[in-house]
Design an enzyme around this catalytic site. Structure first.
Site, PDB file in Angstrom:
ATOM      1  CB  CYS A   1      52.561  37.248  80.921  1.00 17.28           C
ATOM      2  SG  CYS A   1      52.551  38.979  80.474  1.00 17.28           S
TER       3      CYS A   1
ATOM      4  CG  HIS B   1      47.114  38.739  81.311  1.00 18.61           C
ATOM      5  ND1 HIS B   1      47.605  37.819  82.210  1.00 18.61           N
ATOM      6  CD2 HIS B   1      48.172  39.067  80.493  1.00 18.61           C
ATOM      7  CE1 HIS B   1      48.897  37.624  81.967  1.00 18.61           C
ATOM      8  NE2 HIS B   1      49.272  38.373  80.942  1.00 18.61           N
TER       9      HIS B   1
ATOM     10  CB  CYS C   1      52.954  34.681  74.791  1.00 15.65           C
ATOM     11  SG  CYS C   1      51.684  35.890  75.168  1.00 15.65           S
TER      12      CYS C   1
END
Lengths: 723, 402
Positions: free
Chosen positions: B92, B358, B388
């Protein structure tokens, strides 16, 4: 009780089956604004039915449905893509999607041709029943018009047939007969009896009351053969671009767009794929290639084949017996094409042996067709039975048409004319298949110059679809009409031009050869020159094609013209003529069939540049941008075509376009050498003005031969197009 | 550092639901990324020959998003053939990792102009498509006690004592802030409409935001990870956190980041490149940091990463005006604020991934554009961006307006 919904006849029977019979204004059903109203309102009405059990979609015309309205499509200007996209997606696709989700079985009863939009409507039905008749033609030929099937044709074909089966049909625009359509899977069943078509459709509905879900709307549906994650599909997607480009050379946007839409279809859901397809069609509609192909390849081709150039007040006629003088390459081809059309042929040469050899050519061609299963021994015997090989003029007796195809020598031709024309029937037509000699001058040898005409075939005659008919100054309307009818009789497209050195096709073609010669003598690499010709879309590079035509022939024709005092009288091909002269007289390079020309030819047909050519002309410092090279090769021919129009050699724009496409090999994307000007783009400008500006640039850089002809300048300043 | 890495511009596509019915499903990843590069080129009349590299994050680099998709995007955009491209994957964080790598390329002086960003078409190449030992090799999963991230997020909430209402409240704020910012046009500078081959707009603005949601609506959603937890993942987690009696499953689709499609691009370069190409620096990259933390809970890296970056920069949180924490899950945002002892008033002021989604590999670089626009709007100076990351990693970047 029936209701007419914008040309759709809506009729519900006692079993709850609605038959929608398409009977739109005009001779055919077409995907125009009337259709959009009709289909939307019909579907809306079907959705409100309470006891509906099924729908049969039928046609009251002899064709089922003719596809898109090309006039409407070709009038869409750049900048209207969004409006087109909305129209395709909302007004064409959405109603078809609603039709296939009605909740009852919908059956297409296909009584005639269902091409393009016609097939797309059928694909949105749950079952397709076709009449087993030659009238039925099934396919998506959009690609041949520079478009893609935007009514769901790409996506539904792929979801029905799988990518591997669908892609060739989409990329080639294949038209299938009923049996073939059944085999491919576009059609589910055939019906032999026209009267049983609707009843069979209704019977199927009664037998399959719940067959109302399309495969792609079923849970767990997968594309036959797999989607983008399937290794075989991936292989196909990775080689298809190369295979397509090999054919299009990057000049035709439609196959590329079809491939792109197909690729996306393999990665997204059905509805998203439909939307991508709509965007693709909206894109193609405004491309110059689509406009050019539709204008020339469809409208102008139809008008030319429909006889626009044929004198109207002469009764149509058919040739019963044709005499062909000279059984060489042209004569034997003309004999073949004539006999194949059922015409009795007398093939005459100096010796019986030569004439028989000419006849044997037809036997060889038919043998090939027998091998391919297209013809039988019986067919062959019938055709050969029509051809009489002879060395005697007297056998010409009773011919209503004689075509002379002897060597390009005025004296010889004059002698032959005098010998042969007496055997013609009363008012029989005498045609000369000359490509280089003025018809009016040849006609002077004739006792009846009003019956004398040029009928210029292209080689090989059996494959080349064009005939260039040349009127001399005394040729009568009746003679012209007879020659035109004959061309149609042997299934050729005929253009009619006025007499001038090289007529239209040879004159224009000569400039292509000349520009190739100029590039060569400027010092460019012969391989590059030929590559540029091919990259702009010509079938063969100019140097290769000169080798085929033969330097020898070019030299001889020039010598004849020089003797006649007409050499260079209308176009300047001096560089090529000098080059051919040098090649033949100094180096014995007469062309491919004279032992080699610019190239050397190996036994296996491969070729390499004759090394001496580099020594003679190559200059490592010669530099011309590739784009300029390509445009020089194209503009020479376009400018010559414009001059032909300006001088009245061409009698219509349509014939100029069709003639250049079929006779000279004008690239398909140009729509012919005149249409090319209409859509030419240069510095934000489009059309004749853009063309004129670019021609002036080329003239400044490379010489006066690129100066735009007055007719183009006039069109540019009037803001007009060549129509 | 020998050279300062300047941000000349930061763009992003709007985001839309990463499913077949999402607005961007019809746009293939290469086209989505290329459209953005085209916009970047046009906005600055950029001579693309000057671009040393294009670095793009992508977390599912397979299928039509595979094969160094960055290079395909560069070519499909019609950029000069001399421009290279590289795809990277730090889960991510990939988008921000791309920014940080680009900053390092510039700071080292070895390159002068780099585009950093990311691409993720989650509708066309679903999460997990590229596999991975950590997901699909039992030995590896056992060795590292790998549990679904949502269970990690639920564990953070359980450890911190955050209730379902706490996490839903955070989610509601994200929606309200994003809706407000969009309505006020705060995103307009950086969001580039996605167009088709005809130039017809496919999507103009983010359409994932749910401006009308309420605590009530959010409260009705069922926890997403309860069933998975019961399969054994809760026990796997509890072996590491034996002080907990049980995991409270508070995360739902409403308080977790949305699955969306999107792309981002940030133009980063040296002072000299800016001068040569007439580009005005909007900010400089002050410091970057990446590290890793406990891999089973997986989502506690952002705070430590932020601290590391601050230390590198010689700063404290007091020097930072705005914070952006990727809202992978509500508890991640809450934990980040607690770790740094910062207020929600200065954190994700225009909402985050819970509201807007996202797009895995693209998000990090998207946050640059979001916060830089906001710094300019508020006429403030510095921002810190953190995410994160799978495997317990955390990443942070500090930028400063110039």
């Amino acid at each position: 009780m029936s209701e007419n919904i914008h040309g759709f006849i809506y009729e519900k029977d006692t079993d709850g089956i609605v038959t929608v019979t398409m009977d739109m204004d005009g001779p055919v059903n077409a995907m125009n604004s009337q259709y959009r109203d009709a289909m939307q309102n019909t579907v809306a009405k079907l959705e409100t039915e309470t006891d509906l059990t099924g729908v049969v979609l039928a046609s009251a015309k002899s064709t089922f449905f003719a596809g898109g309205d090309l006039r409407e499509l070709s009038s869409v200007a750049k900048g209207q893509e969004e409006q087109q996209f909305r129209m395709i997606d909302d007004d064409i696709k959405a109603p078809l999607r609603r039709l296939e989700k009605l909740g009852v079985p919908v059956v297409a009863a296909i009584n005639g041709a269902a091409l393009g939009g016609g097939l797309e409507i059928c694909l949105a039905c749950h079952y397709r029943l076709a009449l087993n008749t030659p009238k039925v033609l099934i396919g998506l030929p959009e690609v041949t018009l520079g478009l893609l099937p935007g009514g769901g044709g790409v996506v539904r074909s792929i979801h029905m047939l799988g990518l591997e089966k669908a892609l060739p049909l989409l990329l080639e625009g294949t038209r299938l007969n009923a049996a073939k359509a059944l085999e491919v899977g576009y059609v589910d069943a055939l019906v032999d009896d026209a009267d049983a078509l609707i009843t069979s459709a209704k019977a199927w509905i009664k037998d399959h009351p719940s067959a109302c879900t399309q495969p792609w709307d079923r849970k767990g549906h997968t594309i036959p053969g797999g989607n983008a994650s399937n290794p075989a599909v991936r292989n196909l997607l990775s080689v298809a671009p190369a295979m397509t480009l090999k054919k299009t050379r990057g000049l035709l946007p439609a196959p590329e767009r079809i491939l792109a839409v197909a690729g996306d279809t393999m990665s997204v859901d059905f509805d998203t794929a439909l939307r991508i397809e709509s965007r693709g069609l909206a894109f193609l509609i405004t491309t110059p290639a689509a406009k050019n192909i539709i204008t020339a390849g469809f409208f102008q081709m139809n008008s030319v084949n429909g006889g626009a150039a044929r004198p109207k007040d002469v009764e149509p006629g058919k040739v019963k017996k044709v005499g062909i003088l000279g059984a060489g390459m042209m004569g034997q081809g003309i004999a073949f094409s004539s006999a194949m059309a059922g015409i009795e042929v007398v093939l005459k040469d100096l010796s019986l042996d030569a004439a028989e050899q000419g006849k044997a050519y037809t036997a060889r061609l038919l043998d090939k067709q027998i091998q391919r299963g297209r013809k039988t021994e019986d067919d062959k015997n019938t055709v050969l039975g029509l051809i009489k090989a002879t060395d005697s003029y007297t056998d010409l007796k009773g011919c209503d048409l004689i075509i002379e195809a002897v060597f390009e020598n005025i004296e010889l031709k004059n002698n032959v004319t005098k010998e042969a024309e007496g055997y013609l029937t009363e008012n029989g037509v005498y045609g000369s298949n000359t490509s280089t000699l003025p018809i009016s001058q040849l006609a002077e040898a004739s006792a009846k110059p009003e019956n004398f005409i040029g009928i210029h075939f292209f080689s090989p005659v059996d494959k080349m679809p064009l005939v260039e008919i040349i009127c001399g100054d005394k040729t009568s309307d009746t003679t012209l009409a007879r020659a035109f009818d004959y061309a149609r009789q042997i299934r050729k497209t005929a253009i009619v031009v006025n007499d001038s050195l090289g007529f239209f096709t040879s004159r224009v073609f000569g400039t292509y050869l000349d520009e190739g010669a100029r590039l060569l003598t400027e010092g460019h690499d012969p391989v590059l020159i030929d590559a540029m010709g091919k990259q702009v879309g010509m079938p063969v590079g100019p140097l290769t094609v000169q080798d085929e035509v033969s330097q020898e022939l070019t030299r001889k024709a020039a010598a004849t013209h020089r003797d006649m005092g007409v050499l260079g009288s209308n176009s300047d091909c001096a560089v090529n003529i000098d080059l051919c002269e040098t090649m033949v007289s100094q180096f014995g390079r007469g062309g491919r069939y004279h032992g080699g020309g610019y190239y050397e030819y190996a036994e296996d047909g491969s070729k390499t540049v004759w090394p001496k050519l580099y020594e003679l002309y190559y200059n490592a410092n010669a530099s011309v941008p590739h784009q300029d090279m390509k445009e020089r090769l194209l503009f020479r021919q376009v400018i010559e075509s414009l001059k032909c129009l300006q001088e009245g050699v061409l009698r219509s724009v349509a014939e100029g376009n069709v003639g250049s496409l079929l006779g000279i090999g004008a690239p398909a994307w140009t729509g012919g050498f005149l249409q090319f000007v209409n859509t030419y783009e240069h510095h934000q400008d489009t059309g004749p003005a853009a063309f004129v500006a670019r021609a002036k640039e080329l003239a400044e850089r490379y010489g006066d031969r690129f100066t735009p002809p007055a007719i183009a300048v006039e069109k540019a300043s009037a803001g007009d197009r060549f129509q | 550092m020998p050279h300062t890495a300047y941000i000349f511009d930061a763009l992003r596509t709007p985001r839309s639901k990463g499913k077949a019915d999402g607005s961007l499903h019809e746009v293939k990843p290469v086209a989505l990324g290329a459209g953005l590069l085209n916009a970047l080129q046009q906005r600055h009349d950029l001579d693309t020959r000057r671009v040393d590299d294009v670095v793009m994050g992508c977390v599912s680099p397979t299928g039509e998003q595979g094969g160094d998709v960055a290079k395909s995007i560069v070519q499909f955009a019609g950029w000069d053939e001399s421009v290279p491209g590289v795809q990277l994957d730090r889960f991510c964080a990939s988008g921000l990792e791309a920014v940080n790598i680009a900053a390092m390329k510039i700071a080292s002086g070895w390159e002068d102009l780099v585009v950093a960003g990311g691409i993720e078409s989650m509708s066309r190449v679903p999460m997990g498509s590229s596999g991975g030992a950590w997901l699909y090799d039992p030995e590896v999963a056992l060795h590292d006690s790998i549990v679904p991230q949502g269970i990690g997020a639920d564990t953070i909430a359980t450890l911190e004592g955050w209730s379902r209402e706490d996490v839903d409240s955070f989610a509601l704020a994200s929606q309200q802030r994003a809706a407000h910012a969009q309505a006020q046009g705060y995103f307009d500078r950086s969001v580039v409409p996605v167009k088709d081959l005809n130039g017809v707009t496919i999507l103009e603005k983010d359409d994932f935001i749910k401006p009308n949601t309420t605590l009530d609506i959010l409260g009705q959603l069922r926890p997403s990870f309860e069933a998975m937890g019961k399969l054994g993942f809760d026990d796997m987690m509890l072996r590491k956190y034996p002080q907990l009696p049980a995991i409270h499953h508070v995360h739902t689709p409403g308080n977790s980041s949305g699955i969306v499609d999107g792309s981002s691009a940030v133009l980063i370069g040296s002072e000299q490149a800016g001068k040569d190409l007439n580009l005005t620096p909007r900010a400089r990259i002050v410091a970057t940091a990446v590290l890793s933390t406990e891999p089973t809970i997986m989502l506690t890296g952002p705070g430590p990463a932020a601290r590391k970056a601050l230390t590198k920069a010689g700063m404290t949180t007091a020097d930072i005006d705005l914070f952006e924490i990727n809202e992978a899950f509500a508890s991640v945002g809450l934990r980040f604020m607690r770790d740094l002892d910062i207020s929600h008033e200065v954190t994700n002021v225009n909402g985050g991934a819970i509201a807007m989604g996202h797009p895995l590999g693209a998000t990090g670089a998207m946050l640059i554009s979001t916060v830089l626009d906001e710094l300019e709007r508020r006429n403030q100076k510095r921002a810190l961006i953190a995410l994160c990351v799978g495997g317990g990693m955390g990443i942070a970047t500090i930028i400063e307006r110039v």
